[in-house]
Design a protein around this motif. Structure first.
Motif, PDB file in Angstrom:
ATOM      1  N   GLN A  28      44.155 -13.705-104.704  1.00 36.75           N
ATOM      2  CA  GLN A  28      44.673 -14.398-103.435  1.00 36.75           C
ATOM      3  C   GLN A  28      45.789 -13.952-102.458  1.00 36.75           C
ATOM      4  OE1 GLN A  28      43.029 -17.347-102.601  1.00 36.75           O
ATOM      5  NE2 GLN A  28      44.108 -16.944-100.622  1.00 36.75           N
ATOM      6  N   ASP A  56      40.609  -6.321-111.240  1.00 32.33           N
ATOM      7  CA  ASP A  56      39.537  -5.850-111.861  1.00 32.33           C
ATOM      8  C   ASP A  56      39.167  -4.663-112.509  1.00 32.33           C
ATOM      9  OD1 ASP A  56      38.111  -8.635-112.082  1.00 32.33           O
ATOM     10  OD2 ASP A  56      37.337  -8.503-110.062  1.00 32.33           O
ATOM     11  N   LYS A  69      36.216  -7.892-107.865  1.00 33.74           N
ATOM     12  CA  LYS A  69      34.778  -8.009-107.611  1.00 33.74           C
ATOM     13  C   LYS A  69      34.665  -9.271-107.481  1.00 33.74           C
ATOM     14  CE  LYS A  69      34.124  -3.977-110.499  1.00 33.74           C
ATOM     15  NZ  LYS A  69      35.171  -3.507-110.205  1.00 33.74           N
ATOM     16  N   ARG A  70      33.367 -10.015-107.166  1.00 33.65           N
ATOM     17  CA  ARG A  70      33.163 -11.378-107.057  1.00 33.65           C
ATOM     18  C   ARG A  70      33.257 -12.027-108.484  1.00 33.65           C
ATOM     19  NH1 ARG A  70      30.951 -13.244-102.548  1.00 33.65           N
ATOM     20  NH2 ARG A  70      30.076 -11.981-101.124  1.00 33.65           N
ATOM     21  N   PRO A  71      34.029 -13.212-108.489  1.00 30.27           N
ATOM     22  CA  PRO A  71      33.949 -14.040-107.410  1.00 30.27           C
ATOM     23  C   PRO A  71      35.444 -14.198-106.854  1.00 30.27           C
ATOM     24  CG  PRO A  71      34.566 -15.381-109.443  1.00 30.27           C
ATOM     25  CD  PRO A  71      34.110 -13.815-109.739  1.00 30.27           C
ATOM     26  N   LEU A  72      36.367 -13.065-107.339  1.00 31.43           N
ATOM     27  CA  LEU A  72      37.653 -12.954-106.682  1.00 31.43           C
ATOM     28  C   LEU A  72      37.622 -12.328-105.370  1.00 31.43           C
ATOM     29  CD1 LEU A  72      39.891 -12.227-109.863  1.00 31.43           C
ATOM     30  CD2 LEU A  72      39.654 -14.354-108.623  1.00 31.43           C
ATOM     31  N   ASN A  73      36.541 -11.414-105.132  1.00 33.11           N
ATOM     32  CA  ASN A  73      36.437 -10.700-104.031  1.00 33.11           C
ATOM     33  C   ASN A  73      35.406 -11.604-103.028  1.00 33.11           C
ATOM     34  OD1 ASN A  73      35.590  -9.214-101.579  1.00 33.11           O
ATOM     35  ND2 ASN A  73      35.919  -7.244-102.940  1.00 33.11           N
ATOM     36  N   PRO A  74      35.946 -12.251-101.963  1.00 30.56           N
ATOM     37  CA  PRO A  74      35.092 -12.984-101.169  1.00 30.56           C
ATOM     38  C   PRO A  74      33.893 -12.313 -99.988  1.00 30.56           C
ATOM     39  CG  PRO A  74      37.237 -12.893-100.082  1.00 30.56           C
ATOM     40  CD  PRO A  74      37.292 -12.038-101.258  1.00 30.56           C
TER      41      PRO A  74
END
Length: 75
Positions: A28, A56, A69-74
């Protein structure tokens, strides 16, 4: 900021987070910082001491969006 890398100095309270909560908190902060003009990467410190942050890709010193990576990378 040095060479488009923003250094974020956190309080020791960040140490109370562990595992996926710590990784989400760093993500974030990274994505918020990357929205600032000229910022292409982020590094972290805790009370003035540089640290590697959990991503990650493991513990990393200089972090970009590609380290999450997703879901942390929007993106």
């Amino acid at each position: 900021m040095t060479n488009s890398t923003l250094r974020i100095d956190l309080s020791g309270d960040i140490k109370s987070l562990g595992g996926s909560a710590a990784k989400a908190a760093y993500a974030q902060l990274v994505f918020t910082a990357l929205d600032l003009p000229g910022v292409k990467s982020v590094r972290f410190a805790i009370e003035g001491d540089d640290i590697d942050a959990i991503t990650d890709d493991g513990s990393v010193t200089i972090i970009t969006a590609k380290n999450f990576k997703r879901p942390l990378n929007p993106n």
